[in-house]
Design a protein around this motif. Structure first.
Motif, PDB file in Angstrom:
ATOM      1  N   ALA A 125       3.486 -10.493  60.961  1.00  0.00           N
ATOM      2  CA  ALA A 125       3.113 -10.594  62.589  1.00  0.00           C
ATOM      3  C   ALA A 125       4.490 -11.395  62.791  1.00  0.00           C
ATOM      4  CB  ALA A 125       2.141 -11.492  62.548  1.00  0.00           C
ATOM      5  N   LEU A 126       5.314 -12.190  62.142  1.00  0.00           N
ATOM      6  CA  LEU A 126       6.420 -12.629  62.336  1.00  0.00           C
ATOM      7  C   LEU A 126       7.648 -11.489  62.611  1.00  0.00           C
ATOM      8  CD1 LEU A 126       8.204 -15.377  63.293  1.00  0.00           C
ATOM      9  CD2 LEU A 126       8.736 -15.421  60.656  1.00  0.00           C
ATOM     10  N   ALA A 127       7.689 -10.612  61.627  1.00  0.00           N
ATOM     11  CA  ALA A 127       8.576  -9.605  61.607  1.00  0.00           C
ATOM     12  C   ALA A 127       8.354  -8.907  63.013  1.00  0.00           C
ATOM     13  CB  ALA A 127       8.538  -8.869  60.824  1.00  0.00           C
ATOM     14  N   ALA A 128       7.131  -8.610  63.402  1.00  0.00           N
ATOM     15  CA  ALA A 128       6.916  -7.694  64.738  1.00  0.00           C
ATOM     16  C   ALA A 128       7.205  -8.608  65.785  1.00  0.00           C
ATOM     17  CB  ALA A 128       5.475  -7.497  64.660  1.00  0.00           C
ATOM     18  N   TYR A 129       7.061  -9.839  65.754  1.00  0.00           N
ATOM     19  CA  TYR A 129       7.228 -10.836  66.738  1.00  0.00           C
ATOM     20  C   TYR A 129       8.758 -10.780  67.246  1.00  0.00           C
ATOM     21  CZ  TYR A 129       7.563 -15.142  69.681  1.00  0.00           C
ATOM     22  OH  TYR A 129       7.926 -15.997  70.527  1.00  0.00           O
ATOM     23  N   ASN A 130       9.651 -10.669  66.151  1.00  0.00           N
ATOM     24  CA  ASN A 130      11.029 -10.640  66.103  1.00  0.00           C
ATOM     25  C   ASN A 130      11.549  -9.109  66.215  1.00  0.00           C
ATOM     26  OD1 ASN A 130      11.482 -13.631  65.952  1.00  0.00           O
ATOM     27  ND2 ASN A 130      11.357 -13.251  63.622  1.00  0.00           N
ATOM     28  N   ASN A 131      10.692  -8.395  66.531  1.00  0.00           N
ATOM     29  CA  ASN A 131      10.946  -6.745  66.819  1.00  0.00           C
ATOM     30  C   ASN A 131      11.835  -6.306  65.592  1.00  0.00           C
ATOM     31  OD1 ASN A 131      10.982  -4.383  68.181  1.00  0.00           O
ATOM     32  ND2 ASN A 131      12.746  -4.968  69.423  1.00  0.00           N
ATOM     33  N   LYS A 132      11.246  -6.457  64.380  1.00  0.00           N
ATOM     34  CA  LYS A 132      11.856  -5.721  63.115  1.00  0.00           C
ATOM     35  C   LYS A 132      10.890  -4.932  62.611  1.00  0.00           C
ATOM     36  CE  LYS A 132      12.938  -9.973  61.232  1.00  0.00           C
ATOM     37  NZ  LYS A 132      13.465 -11.233  60.286  1.00  0.00           N
ATOM     38  N   ASP A 133      11.492  -3.904  61.764  1.00  0.00           N
ATOM     39  CA  ASP A 133      10.301  -3.027  61.067  1.00  0.00           C
ATOM     40  C   ASP A 133      10.129  -3.345  59.560  1.00  0.00           C
ATOM     41  OD1 ASP A 133      10.577  -0.952  63.298  1.00  0.00           O
ATOM     42  OD2 ASP A 133      12.704  -0.546  62.741  1.00  0.00           O
ATOM     43  N   ILE A 134      10.910  -4.121  59.167  1.00  0.00           N
ATOM     44  CA  ILE A 134      10.972  -4.683  57.765  1.00  0.00           C
ATOM     45  C   ILE A 134      10.639  -6.023  57.631  1.00  0.00           C
ATOM     46  CG2 ILE A 134      11.780  -4.130  55.356  1.00  0.00           C
ATOM     47  CD1 ILE A 134      12.992  -1.609  56.406  1.00  0.00           C
ATOM     48  N   VAL A 135       9.986  -6.601  56.836  1.00  0.00           N
ATOM     49  CA  VAL A 135       9.824  -8.117  56.594  1.00  0.00           C
ATOM     50  C   VAL A 135      10.849  -8.463  55.790  1.00  0.00           C
ATOM     51  CG1 VAL A 135       8.243  -9.961  55.436  1.00  0.00           C
ATOM     52  CG2 VAL A 135       7.436  -8.311  56.928  1.00  0.00           C
ATOM     53  N   ASP A 136      11.697  -9.569  56.001  1.00  0.00           N
ATOM     54  CA  ASP A 136      12.466 -10.051  55.008  1.00  0.00           C
ATOM     55  C   ASP A 136      12.270 -11.294  54.540  1.00  0.00           C
ATOM     56  OD1 ASP A 136      13.506 -11.642  56.957  1.00  0.00           O
ATOM     57  OD2 ASP A 136      14.732 -10.366  57.864  1.00  0.00           O
ATOM     58  N   VAL A 137      13.371 -12.028  53.698  1.00  0.00           N
ATOM     59  CA  VAL A 137      12.963 -13.164  52.980  1.00  0.00           C
ATOM     60  C   VAL A 137      12.733 -14.371  53.807  1.00  0.00           C
ATOM     61  CG1 VAL A 137      14.184 -14.818  51.638  1.00  0.00           C
ATOM     62  CG2 VAL A 137      13.986 -12.522  50.841  1.00  0.00           C
ATOM     63  N   GLU A 138      13.690 -14.194  55.299  1.00  0.00           N
ATOM     64  CA  GLU A 138      13.589 -15.398  56.148  1.00  0.00           C
ATOM     65  C   GLU A 138      12.063 -15.244  56.663  1.00  0.00           C
ATOM     66  OE1 GLU A 138      15.953 -17.544  56.517  1.00  0.00           O
ATOM     67  OE2 GLU A 138      16.952 -16.379  54.727  1.00  0.00           O
ATOM     68  N   ASP A 139      11.553 -14.210  57.138  1.00  0.00           N
ATOM     69  CA  ASP A 139      10.143 -14.112  57.683  1.00  0.00           C
ATOM     70  C   ASP A 139       9.281 -14.989  56.557  1.00  0.00           C
ATOM     71  OD1 ASP A 139      10.952 -12.456  59.621  1.00  0.00           O
ATOM     72  OD2 ASP A 139      10.950 -10.830  58.445  1.00  0.00           O
ATOM     73  N   ILE A 140       9.271 -14.594  55.174  1.00  0.00           N
ATOM     74  CA  ILE A 140       8.404 -15.255  54.401  1.00  0.00           C
ATOM     75  C   ILE A 140       8.741 -16.789  54.334  1.00  0.00           C
ATOM     76  CG2 ILE A 140       7.924 -15.336  51.926  1.00  0.00           C
ATOM     77  CD1 ILE A 140       8.374 -12.298  51.741  1.00  0.00           C
ATOM     78  N   LYS A 141      10.054 -17.060  54.224  1.00  0.00           N
ATOM     79  CA  LYS A 141      10.248 -18.543  54.303  1.00  0.00           C
ATOM     80  C   LYS A 141       9.810 -19.453  55.469  1.00  0.00           C
ATOM     81  CE  LYS A 141      14.372 -18.945  51.353  1.00  0.00           C
ATOM     82  NZ  LYS A 141      15.810 -18.940  51.381  1.00  0.00           N
ATOM     83  N   ALA A 142       9.548 -18.856  56.525  1.00  0.00           N
ATOM     84  CA  ALA A 142       9.028 -19.332  57.977  1.00  0.00           C
ATOM     85  C   ALA A 142       7.646 -19.489  57.695  1.00  0.00           C
ATOM     86  CB  ALA A 142       9.576 -18.536  59.015  1.00  0.00           C
ATOM     87  N   VAL A 143       7.013 -18.797  57.359  1.00  0.00           N
ATOM     88  CA  VAL A 143       5.537 -18.643  57.242  1.00  0.00           C
ATOM     89  C   VAL A 143       4.646 -19.313  56.065  1.00  0.00           C
ATOM     90  CG1 VAL A 143       5.389 -16.707  59.088  1.00  0.00           C
ATOM     91  CG2 VAL A 143       4.967 -16.486  56.684  1.00  0.00           C
TER      92      VAL A 143
END
Length: 349
Positions: A298-316
């Motif tokens: 959901a965070l990756a989609a919010y930031n208009n990204k196609d693939i989840v990265d490490v920063e997305d995981i750290k944030a949630v």
């Protein structure tokens, strides 16, 4: 116009809320993907919990519903419509649609099970053979937000009912052999003050995310928050106009994220790392793994990204796991710091 202003109570704009980033992020992600499972917000009194929750509901784009349907049924999605609407569509009846604001339902502390779930008129059913159902708060909350303030003071039995409905997306009422089932898909938001008692671990675990909020300590920031609120109370409409552009931008961003979400992917290697973190932290069950995967997407989609990265995981990940850790009274570090240590170790490797 003045008449409308008098009857519509203005709501503090979400984009004007200063600080409390953790709570705002948790609410935004749940709105993008309601399957995350809601959010529990614990914090001091007077930290803007209720204001923020009402603001997110007001921010959401309007939804299309079937006119005169008590369950806010979707006009075309079978998962989000009542049996009556399904029957009408199957019979080829003309379905009239209308746009409404996303429902925001407050559950009062003294609510009874009948008030929450709805009631069946047994007398009418027996004498006239008609299934007469009086919808409850779960029906009103379908496709919206159900907010329970002081959820830690709510009767455990009612909390169980809310969590079951939120997880399954359906509410079933049974009386004297008569059964009524209707969609009840909503984002469950609970808030409370930890000083007034904790929720049972089994119930806490059922909330997708857990946000902790504290009173702002910085005097300059406190002054800014007070001035912002005073300005809104004195002239809410000029404040709403001031933030209208930002509100519209955020609305568009949420809609784009909802559309993009199904196409966002998370690599197998990162999914393994999430499960490694959960395993190392001794998180019971698999809800922690599932919710972290969903929230990161959901965070990756919010930031208009196609693939989840490490920063997305750290944030949630802290929001998703904090309330699932076993409490050890002898532990010298809090759950948030413990998660940070494990996350840094595993995501670095």
């Amino acid at each position: 116009m003045d008449f409308i202003k008098n009857i519509i109570r203005p709501i503090f704009p979400f984009t004007a809320i200063i600080g409390q980033e953790e709570m705002k992020l948790a609410l935004l992600l749940n709105v993008i993907d309601p399957k995350i499972g809601g959010v529990m917000i614990m914090g001091d009194r007077g930290t803007g919990k209720s204001t923020t929750i009402r603001a997110i509901a007001d921010l959401l784009p309007q939804i299309s519903v079937v006119q005169d349907d008590p369950f806010n049924s979707h006009p075309s999605n079978y998962e989000l419509m009542s049996n009556e609407v399904k029957s009408s569509i199957e019979n080829g009846d003309n379905i009239i649609q209308k746009l409404i604001n996303v429902p925001m339902v407050d559950l009062p502390l003294g609510a009874t099970e009948d008030r929450v779930c709805g009631t069946i008129d047994i007398e009418k059913a027996l004498t006239e053979g008609i299934k007469s159902f009086e919808p409850g708060l779960l029906a009103k909350a379908n496709r919206g937000i159900l907010y329970v303030d002081e959820v830690n003071l709510l009767d455990d039995h009612l909390v169980d009912i809310l969590l079951d409905s939120a997880a399954s997306g359906w509410n079933t009422v049974e009386r004297e052999g008569i059964s009524v089932r209707h969609p009840a898909r909503f984002v469950l938001v609970g808030s409370g003050n930890p000083e007034e008692g904790e929720l049972r671990p089994q119930l806490l675990d059922r909330f997708g995310m857990h946000a902790e909020i504290k009173t702002v300590k910085d005097p300059c920031l406190r002054v800014k928050i007070v001035e912002q609120r005073s300005k809104f109370d004195q002239d809410p409409y000029s404040c709403l106009n001031e933030y209208q552009v930002k509100q519209n931008e955020l609305k568009k961003r949420i809609l784009l994220a909802q559309d993009k979400l199904p196409s966002v992917v998370i690599d197998y290697a990162l999914r393994v790392k999430i499960s490694e973190i959960c395993s190392e932290l001794n998180v019971d069950g698999l809800r922690g793994d599932i919710v972290t995967n969903r929230a990161a997407k959901a965070l990756a989609a919010y930031n208009n990204k196609d693939i989840v990265d490490v920063e997305d995981i750290k944030a949630v990940i802290k929001l998703c796991l904090r309330h699932r850790l076993r409490k050890d009274p002898l532990d010298t570090i809090d759950s948030g710091s413990k998660i940070d240590q494990v996350v840094d170790k595993i995501l670095r490797s």
